[in-house]
Design a protein around this motif. Structure first.
Motif, PDB file in Angstrom:
ATOM      1  N   LYS A  19      16.211  18.143  11.996  1.00 30.84           N
ATOM      2  CA  LYS A  19      15.364  17.979  13.183  1.00 30.84           C
ATOM      3  C   LYS A  19      15.014  16.512  13.389  1.00 30.84           C
ATOM      4  O   LYS A  19      14.849  15.748  12.445  1.00 30.84           O
ATOM      5  CB  LYS A  19      14.076  18.795  13.038  1.00 30.84           C
ATOM      6  N   ASP A  20      14.904  16.124  14.670  1.00 35.14           N
ATOM      7  CA  ASP A  20      14.488  14.770  15.007  1.00 35.14           C
ATOM      8  C   ASP A  20      13.010  14.586  14.669  1.00 35.14           C
ATOM      9  O   ASP A  20      12.214  15.533  14.701  1.00 35.14           O
ATOM     10  CB  ASP A  20      14.706  14.493  16.506  1.00 35.14           C
ATOM     11  N   ILE A  21      12.641  13.359  14.378  1.00 32.46           N
ATOM     12  CA  ILE A  21      11.256  13.030  14.076  1.00 32.46           C
ATOM     13  C   ILE A  21      10.899  11.821  14.919  1.00 32.46           C
ATOM     14  O   ILE A  21      11.674  10.874  15.061  1.00 32.46           O
ATOM     15  CB  ILE A  21      11.093  12.685  12.570  1.00 32.46           C
ATOM     16  N   GLY A  22       9.706  11.826  15.502  1.00 32.04           N
ATOM     17  CA  GLY A  22       9.293  10.686  16.299  1.00 32.04           C
ATOM     18  C   GLY A  22       8.078  11.013  17.126  1.00 32.04           C
ATOM     19  O   GLY A  22       7.416  12.017  16.938  1.00 32.04           O
ATOM     20  N   LEU A  23       7.784  10.144  18.078  1.00 28.96           N
ATOM     21  CA  LEU A  23       6.680  10.334  18.998  1.00 28.96           C
ATOM     22  C   LEU A  23       7.256  10.430  20.402  1.00 28.96           C
ATOM     23  O   LEU A  23       8.132   9.647  20.798  1.00 28.96           O
ATOM     24  CB  LEU A  23       5.715   9.154  18.941  1.00 28.96           C
ATOM     25  N   LEU A  24       6.773  11.369  21.178  1.00 33.28           N
ATOM     26  CA  LEU A  24       7.183  11.534  22.552  1.00 33.28           C
ATOM     27  C   LEU A  24       6.014  11.113  23.420  1.00 33.28           C
ATOM     28  O   LEU A  24       4.904  11.623  23.269  1.00 33.28           O
ATOM     29  CB  LEU A  24       7.568  12.976  22.849  1.00 33.28           C
ATOM     30  N   MET A  25       6.229  10.165  24.291  1.00 35.58           N
ATOM     31  CA  MET A  25       5.156   9.687  25.157  1.00 35.58           C
ATOM     32  C   MET A  25       5.552   9.935  26.600  1.00 35.58           C
ATOM     33  O   MET A  25       6.585   9.471  27.056  1.00 35.58           O
ATOM     34  CB  MET A  25       4.913   8.200  24.901  1.00 35.58           C
ATOM     35  N   GLU A  26       4.727  10.673  27.310  1.00 31.47           N
ATOM     36  CA  GLU A  26       4.980  10.991  28.716  1.00 31.47           C
ATOM     37  C   GLU A  26       4.167  10.060  29.583  1.00 31.47           C
ATOM     38  O   GLU A  26       3.003   9.802  29.307  1.00 31.47           O
ATOM     39  CB  GLU A  26       4.618  12.449  29.002  1.00 31.47           C
ATOM     40  N   ARG A  27       4.793   9.563  30.654  1.00 36.57           N
ATOM     41  CA  ARG A  27       4.122   8.628  31.554  1.00 36.57           C
ATOM     42  C   ARG A  27       3.843   9.261  32.914  1.00 36.57           C
ATOM     43  O   ARG A  27       3.387   8.599  33.810  1.00 36.57           O
ATOM     44  CB  ARG A  27       4.977   7.392  31.741  1.00 36.57           C
TER      45      ARG A  27
END
Length: 182
Positions: free
Chosen positions: A170-178
């Motif tokens: 699985k991918d790991i990270g932060l998703l930021m919506e604008r």
């Protein structure tokens, strides 16, 4: 004055005539003692016990009240239960702005709210006072939602996927919506 019966284990009945009052003592008596294996007081309408300041009243309609007591101490050597089969249990549900302390004694204790078998919701409504948690906060569950305008963290590291012991695809990270206009 002694009142006794002529036969063993016989009852003694004192019954005022009509709507008269049965008075066992007066205000000038220093003490009245009622001593027995079991004491039962029954009233058709209401039963009131008073010590001159505080009043414990069983209202005759199922309502019970304790009023004007400066301190109420409930203590037992086993489990104490406070239950309501017909409605809510209210604590501090008046207009007095006093503290409600739960588990504030010197002994270490666990305070449990809710249960593990039912759908128990815990709502904390602090008004404008806020909620302060002193000590560590552990949240256990599948989803943790924080709904706030700004979230401020003093930590310099945010750790994701902690405790991983095996390979993970699985991918790991932060998703930021604008937003849709960005």
């Amino acid at each position: 004055m002694d009142i006794t019966t002529s036969a063993s284990n016989s009852n003694i009945t004192i019954n005022p005539h009509g709507s008269g009052t049965l008075a066992l003592c007066s205000a000038s008596n220093t003490e009245a003692t009622l001593d027995a294996t079991a004491v039962t007081l029954t009233s058709v309408n209401a039963l009131t016990l008073t010590d001159g300041t505080a009043t414990f009243a069983i209202g005759g309609s199922g309502a019970t009240s304790l009023a004007a007591a400066t301190t109420v101490d409930l203590d037992c050597t086993g489990v104490m239960s406070l239950n309501s089969t017909g409605g809510s249990i209210n604590i501090g549900n008046d207009n007095n702005g006093e503290a409600i302390n739960i588990g504030t004694g010197a002994a270490a204790r666990t305070i449990t709210v809710g249960n593990v078998t039912g759908a128990t919701a815990v709502n904390i409504k602090s008004g404008t006072g806020g909620v302060a948690i002193t000590g560590d906060l552990t949240v256990t569950g599948t989803t943790t939602t924080v709904s706030s305008t700004n979230t401020v963290m003093k930590d310099t590291i945010i750790e994701l996927n902690t405790g991983l012991t095996a390979a993970n695809s699985k991918d790991i990270g932060l998703l930021m919506e604008r937003g849709s206009a960005g």
